[in-house]
Design a protein around this motif. Structure first.
Motif, PDB file in Angstrom:
ATOM      1  N   LEU A   1      -8.178  -0.645  -8.999  1.00 31.13           N
ATOM      2  CA  LEU A   1      -7.090  -1.957  -8.014  1.00 31.13           C
ATOM      3  C   LEU A   1      -5.943  -0.640  -8.359  1.00 31.13           C
ATOM      4  O   LEU A   1      -5.433  -0.224  -8.749  1.00 31.13           O
ATOM      5  CB  LEU A   1      -6.766  -2.949  -8.898  1.00 31.13           C
ATOM      6  N   VAL A   2      -4.822  -0.439  -7.474  1.00 30.07           N
ATOM      7  CA  VAL A   2      -3.296  -0.632  -6.989  1.00 30.07           C
ATOM      8  C   VAL A   2      -2.488  -1.324  -7.344  1.00 30.07           C
ATOM      9  O   VAL A   2      -2.267  -1.873  -6.055  1.00 30.07           O
ATOM     10  CB  VAL A   2      -3.281   0.871  -7.190  1.00 30.07           C
ATOM     11  N   LEU A   3      -1.118  -1.498  -8.103  1.00 31.16           N
ATOM     12  CA  LEU A   3      -0.253  -2.181  -7.150  1.00 31.16           C
ATOM     13  C   LEU A   3       0.933  -1.418  -7.085  1.00 31.16           C
ATOM     14  O   LEU A   3       1.348  -0.256  -7.842  1.00 31.16           O
ATOM     15  CB  LEU A   3      -0.004  -3.176  -8.556  1.00 31.16           C
ATOM     16  N   MET A   4       1.335  -1.329  -5.513  1.00 34.55           N
ATOM     17  CA  MET A   4       2.200  -0.090  -5.520  1.00 34.55           C
ATOM     18  C   MET A   4       3.314  -0.581  -3.909  1.00 34.55           C
ATOM     19  O   MET A   4       3.528  -1.738  -3.574  1.00 34.55           O
ATOM     20  CB  MET A   4       1.302   0.360  -4.312  1.00 34.55           C
ATOM     21  N   ASP A   5       4.223  -0.423  -5.365  1.00 39.24           N
ATOM     22  CA  ASP A   5       5.687  -0.397  -5.204  1.00 39.24           C
ATOM     23  C   ASP A   5       6.179   0.038  -3.690  1.00 39.24           C
ATOM     24  O   ASP A   5       6.020   1.733  -3.442  1.00 39.24           O
ATOM     25  CB  ASP A   5       7.193  -0.344  -5.741  1.00 39.24           C
ATOM     26  N   CYS A   6       5.922  -0.709  -2.672  1.00 40.11           N
ATOM     27  CA  CYS A   6       6.823  -0.326  -1.016  1.00 40.11           C
ATOM     28  C   CYS A   6       7.656   0.997  -1.318  1.00 40.11           C
ATOM     29  O   CYS A   6       8.528   1.441  -0.709  1.00 40.11           O
ATOM     30  CB  CYS A   6       7.006  -1.324  -0.277  1.00 40.11           C
TER      31      CYS A   6
END
Length: 280
Positions: free
Chosen positions: A47-52
């Protein structure tokens, strides 16, 4: 799991890292969108947590590149489908949802987030064989929360529920899973870096640079929100919105309010650290 998070948001990263380790997972990290894209070409993540909002390449653009790489077979994929990408955002601006969908993001997590919200999304989306619990422990069963111990009655003990404190210590402890050492480190890191960040905002206001005002205020706002400093967060949110507008007439006034609230916050840090440890 991969965490793509702006390097200026170290407070967010430390809290996320602590929460993922608590679940039994491992966390790869990048400081901008370009590193996120490069990482998924080299490693297989659940999974990736992506800061916008990241420098060089935004989270939206990085997600779009990752989806294109998946379609062309240039990044790790398997029969469980595309890599889940969760947007991390502090904004609820009209059109953001559409941008996330268009970019190919699967879901989003509003900052600051509590551990349960992060855990829920990890267990929902983590791309692992079988059940999510094969890799990430079921928090409700594997790590029951121990009841908080009452501190002994001490006349000079700080009151962690004191509404006059600019830091919600109980909330911050909750986000850090009760780790008082992590609370202390986060507060000390913020204290050490805040002067430089405020100077960036001050320079931007003096230069009348709207974009720089908005970006610098946004970065510090995120850190304040993550530390449960609601009043400081609100002042920075106002300054950010001023920077995003065409009218900077209130920028200097708002900056002075930010500085005053920041001083109140910093003055409370020793008391907050003491209160956290007394609650340990």
């Amino acid at each position: 799991m991969f965490d793509g998070l702006d390097a200026s948001k170290a407070g967010h990263r430390n809290v996320e890292y602590q929460q993922v380790r608590f679940l039994g997972g491992n966390l790869g990290q990048g400081v901008n969108g370009r590193e996120a894209v490069d990482a998924v070409q080299r490693h297989c993540y659940h999974l990736v947590l992506m800061d916008c909002q990241m420098p060089e390449v935004s989270g939206y653009d990085a997600t779009g590149e990752i989806r294109e790489l998946e379609r062309s077979g240039q990044c790790f994929t398997d029969d469980r489908g595309p890599l889940p990408i969760i947007a991390l955002t502090a904004n609820a601006i009209k059109g953001d949802r559409e941008r996330r969908i268009e970019a190919g993001m699967d879901d989003y997590l509003a900052k600051p987030f509590n551990p349960e919200a992060l855990i829920t999304l990890i267990q929902k989306y983590a791309r692992v064989p079988g059940h999510a619990s094969d890799t990430f422990h079921d928090l409700t069963n594997a790590h029951p929360e121990a009841p908080l111990q009452e501190s002994p009655a001490v006349n000079d003990a700080p009151d962690i529920t004191d509404q006059t404190l600019p830091i919600d210590i109980e909330e911050l402890l909750s986000r850090c899973r009760g780790d008082t050492d992590l609370v202390a480190r986060l507060l000390e890191m913020f204290e050490a870096s805040s002067a430089e960040k405020v100077q960036r905002i001050t320079d931007a206001v003096n230069d009348g640079d709207r974009d720089a005002i908005g970006d610098a205020a946004h970065a510090l706002k995120g850190a304040a929100a993550n530390l449960a400093a609601a009043h400081l967060r609100d002042r920075l949110r106002e300054l950010e919105m001023i920077g995003r507008s065409d009218d900077l007439s209130d920028a200097e006034r708002c900056l002075e309010e930010v500085k005053a609230e920041l001083q109140r916050f910093l003055a409370a840090v020793p008391t907050a650290i003491q209160a956290a440890h007394r609650n340990d």
